[in-house]
Write a protein that holds these residues in place. Structure first.
Motif, short mmCIF file in Angstrom:
data_model
loop_
_atom_site.label_atom_id
_atom_site.label_comp_id
_atom_site.label_asym_id
_atom_site.label_seq_id
_atom_site.Cartn_x
_atom_site.Cartn_y
_atom_site.Cartn_z
N PRO A 1 0.78 -1.23 0.00
CA PRO A 1 0.00 0.00 0.00
C PRO A 1 0.82 1.29 0.00
O PRO A 1 0.27 2.35 -0.16
CB PRO A 1 -0.81 -0.11 1.30
N PHE A 2 2.13 1.21 0.20
CA PHE A 2 2.94 2.43 0.12
C PHE A 2 4.08 2.23 -0.85
O PHE A 2 4.33 1.12 -1.31
CB PHE A 2 3.40 2.93 1.50
N ILE B 1 3.31 4.99 9.02
CA ILE B 1 4.08 3.74 8.92
C ILE B 1 5.24 3.92 7.93
O ILE B 1 6.38 3.50 8.20
CB ILE B 1 3.18 2.56 8.51
N TYR B 2 4.97 4.55 6.81
CA TYR B 2 5.99 4.79 5.79
C TYR B 2 7.13 5.63 6.34
O TYR B 2 8.31 5.29 6.19
CB TYR B 2 5.33 5.47 4.59
N GLU C 1 5.93 11.54 -1.67
CA GLU C 1 5.05 10.37 -1.52
C GLU C 1 4.33 10.39 -0.17
O GLU C 1 3.17 10.00 -0.08
CB GLU C 1 5.86 9.09 -1.69
N THR C 2 4.99 10.89 0.85
CA THR C 2 4.36 11.01 2.17
C THR C 2 3.21 12.01 2.10
O THR C 2 2.10 11.75 2.60
CB THR C 2 5.39 11.43 3.23
N ILE C 3 3.43 13.15 1.48
CA ILE C 3 2.38 14.16 1.32
C ILE C 3 1.21 13.60 0.51
O ILE C 3 0.05 13.81 0.84
CB ILE C 3 2.93 15.44 0.65
N THR C 4 1.50 12.84 -0.53
CA THR C 4 0.46 12.23 -1.35
C THR C 4 -0.40 11.27 -0.52
O THR C 4 -1.63 11.26 -0.64
CB THR C 4 1.08 11.49 -2.56
N LEU C 5 0.25 10.48 0.32
CA LEU C 5 -0.50 9.58 1.21
C LEU C 5 -1.39 10.38 2.17
O LEU C 5 -2.55 10.03 2.39
CB LEU C 5 0.45 8.67 1.99
N ILE C 6 -0.86 11.45 2.72
CA ILE C 6 -1.63 12.29 3.64
C ILE C 6 -2.82 12.93 2.92
O ILE C 6 -3.94 12.94 3.44
CB ILE C 6 -0.73 13.35 4.30
N GLN C 7 -2.59 13.45 1.72
CA GLN C 7 -3.67 14.07 0.95
C GLN C 7 -4.74 13.06 0.56
O GLN C 7 -5.89 13.43 0.38
CB GLN C 7 -3.10 14.74 -0.31
N SER C 8 -4.34 11.79 0.46
CA SER C 8 -5.31 10.72 0.15
C SER C 8 -5.98 10.20 1.41
O SER C 8 -6.66 9.18 1.38
CB SER C 8 -4.60 9.56 -0.55
N SER D 1 10.74 3.98 7.33
CA SER D 1 11.82 4.49 6.49
C SER D 1 12.97 4.99 7.36
O SER D 1 14.14 4.69 7.09
CB SER D 1 11.32 5.63 5.60
N ILE D 2 12.65 5.73 8.39
CA ILE D 2 13.69 6.30 9.24
C ILE D 2 14.36 5.21 10.08
O ILE D 2 15.60 5.09 10.08
CB ILE D 2 13.12 7.41 10.14
#
Length: 119
Positions: free
Chosen positions: A32-33, A100-101, A85-92, A105-106
């Protein structure tokens, strides 16, 4: 020295593009990510940790450090794409998935760099 970094960076950017596309094509419907960016950043962190250790222990020259560590790894790993990609997930409205992403990642990136450094 700037040319050595530039050549390494060019190769790193091309490798990121190719590897990212190959991974994304095979994982888009399964995960999913963005697995392409995630895997690239994890492997790049490992490689950078390894290269740093080789440089600090004088097993590779300054030029190889600049080529591989600064150039290749700097362009292969991609914080800007990760952020987008993180912003895109948040906007979705996929806040949990974005969290989780970011967290994996960190954490996994730092662990991978440490493994590379201590190998």
């Amino acid at each position: 020295m700037i040319w050595v970094i530039g050549i390494g960076g060019s190769l790193g950017a091309a490798a990121r593009f190719i590897v990212g596309n190959l991974i994304s094509k095979g994982t888009q419907k399964v995960y999913p990510f963005p697995m392409g960016t995630w895997i690239i950043n994890i492997t790049g962190s490992f490689l950078l940790g390894l290269i740093i250790q080789l440089h600090l222990s004088n097993h590779i020259s300054e030029l190889l450090w600049l080529f591989g560590g600064v150039g290749f790894c700097g362009a292969f790993t991609t914080f800007s794409t990760f952020g987008n990609e993180t912003i895109t997930l948040i906007q979705s409205n996929k806040i949990k998935l974005a969290t989780i992403y970011v967290v994996t990642s960190i954490i996994v990136g730092v662990i991978s760099a440490m493994i590379g450094f201590y190998i």
